[in-house]
Design a protein around this motif. Sequence first.
Motif, PDB file in Angstrom:
ATOM      1  N   UNK A 117       0.832  -1.206   0.000  1.00 43.77           N
ATOM      2  CA  UNK A 117       0.000   0.000   0.000  1.00 43.77           C
ATOM      3  C   UNK A 117       0.867   1.258   0.000  1.00 43.77           C
ATOM      4  N   UNK A 118       1.894   1.259   0.815  1.00 45.36           N
ATOM      5  CA  UNK A 118       2.768   2.438   0.903  1.00 45.36           C
ATOM      6  C   UNK A 118       3.436   2.706  -0.449  1.00 45.36           C
ATOM      7  N   UNK A 119       3.911   1.655  -1.107  1.00 44.23           N
ATOM      8  CA  UNK A 119       4.537   1.836  -2.426  1.00 44.23           C
ATOM      9  C   UNK A 119       3.541   2.399  -3.444  1.00 44.23           C
ATOM     10  N   UNK A 120       2.320   1.931  -3.400  1.00 41.42           N
ATOM     11  CA  UNK A 120       1.293   2.438  -4.320  1.00 41.42           C
ATOM     12  C   UNK A 120       1.039   3.914  -4.050  1.00 41.42           C
ATOM     13  N   UNK A 121       0.909   4.278  -2.782  1.00 46.09           N
ATOM     14  CA  UNK A 121       0.675   5.680  -2.440  1.00 46.09           C
ATOM     15  C   UNK A 121       1.863   6.552  -2.837  1.00 46.09           C
ATOM     16  N   UNK A 122       3.081   6.068  -2.572  1.00 46.48           N
ATOM     17  CA  UNK A 122       4.271   6.823  -2.958  1.00 46.48           C
ATOM     18  C   UNK A 122       4.329   7.012  -4.468  1.00 46.48           C
ATOM     19  N   UNK A 123       3.979   5.982  -5.213  1.00 49.16           N
ATOM     20  CA  UNK A 123       3.957   6.080  -6.674  1.00 49.16           C
ATOM     21  C   UNK A 123       2.940   7.129  -7.124  1.00 49.16           C
ATOM     22  N   UNK A 124       1.759   7.067  -6.526  1.00 49.26           N
ATOM     23  CA  UNK A 124       0.697   8.012  -6.905  1.00 49.26           C
ATOM     24  C   UNK A 124       1.082   9.446  -6.576  1.00 49.26           C
ATOM     25  N   UNK A 125       1.892   9.624  -5.542  1.00 49.29           N
ATOM     26  CA  UNK A 125       2.346  10.957  -5.157  1.00 49.29           C
ATOM     27  C   UNK A 125       3.594  11.365  -5.930  1.00 49.29           C
ATOM     28  N   UNK A 126       4.077  10.491  -6.806  1.00 51.14           N
ATOM     29  CA  UNK A 126       5.252  10.796  -7.611  1.00 51.14           C
ATOM     30  C   UNK A 126       6.567  10.641  -6.882  1.00 51.14           C
ATOM     31  N   UNK A 127       6.547   9.969  -5.738  1.00 52.58           N
ATOM     32  CA  UNK A 127       7.763   9.800  -4.949  1.00 52.58           C
ATOM     33  C   UNK A 127       8.666   8.689  -5.481  1.00 52.58           C
ATOM     34  N   UNK A 128       8.085   7.740  -6.198  1.00 54.41           N
ATOM     35  CA  UNK A 128       8.884   6.653  -6.769  1.00 54.41           C
ATOM     36  C   UNK A 128       8.450   6.417  -8.215  1.00 54.41           C
ATOM     37  N   UNK A 129       9.342   5.911  -9.002  1.00 56.79           N
ATOM     38  CA  UNK A 129       9.037   5.579 -10.394  1.00 56.79           C
ATOM     39  C   UNK A 129       8.491   4.162 -10.456  1.00 56.79           C
ATOM     40  N   UNK A 130       7.693   3.894 -11.445  1.00 62.02           N
ATOM     41  CA  UNK A 130       7.154   2.542 -11.635  1.00 62.02           C
ATOM     42  C   UNK A 130       8.279   1.617 -12.068  1.00 62.02           C
ATOM     43  N   UNK A 131       8.296   0.458 -11.472  1.00 62.91           N
ATOM     44  CA  UNK A 131       9.261  -0.567 -11.867  1.00 62.91           C
ATOM     45  C   UNK A 131       8.452  -1.777 -12.292  1.00 62.91           C
TER      46      UNK A 131
END
Length: 135
Positions: A117-131
């Motif tokens: 869940x945290x990774x999904x939220x971080x992705x949605x907030x632009x904090x991480x790139x999709x891998x």
Amino acid sequence: PEAKEILKSSSVHPELPFVLRLPHGLIHGTLDLIYRNAEGKWVILDYKTSRVDGKNFKERGEEYRVQMELYALAVREITGGPPVEARLHFLRPGLIYSIPFKAEDFGGLFEKFTGMQKKILDFRKGKIAAVIPAK
């Protein structure tokens, strides 16, 4: 044998909707069927219409492991006790793939889904790139 076990069950719940609350949000779903086996332990039964055969049976079963782990967490919350098994019933050709659970699995599962869940939220907030892993 599965049908007989379900018919003898003291508690059967088909098409059971759930909402699982995790630290970063809610997960909604519907369990095809849960029931108590002869030992009083909860079992998850999930019907699959995908075609499988003897060559790809285990591989196809493992493709659903994460879904069954999530369902197991939901069943533990609903019933107050962890399920001992998730059974994937592949309707064609009528094979059942079993994923067993132990009580000690559930701490790790909770952490696994909280992390997802945290990774999904971080992705949605632009904090991480999709891998996207290569197959």
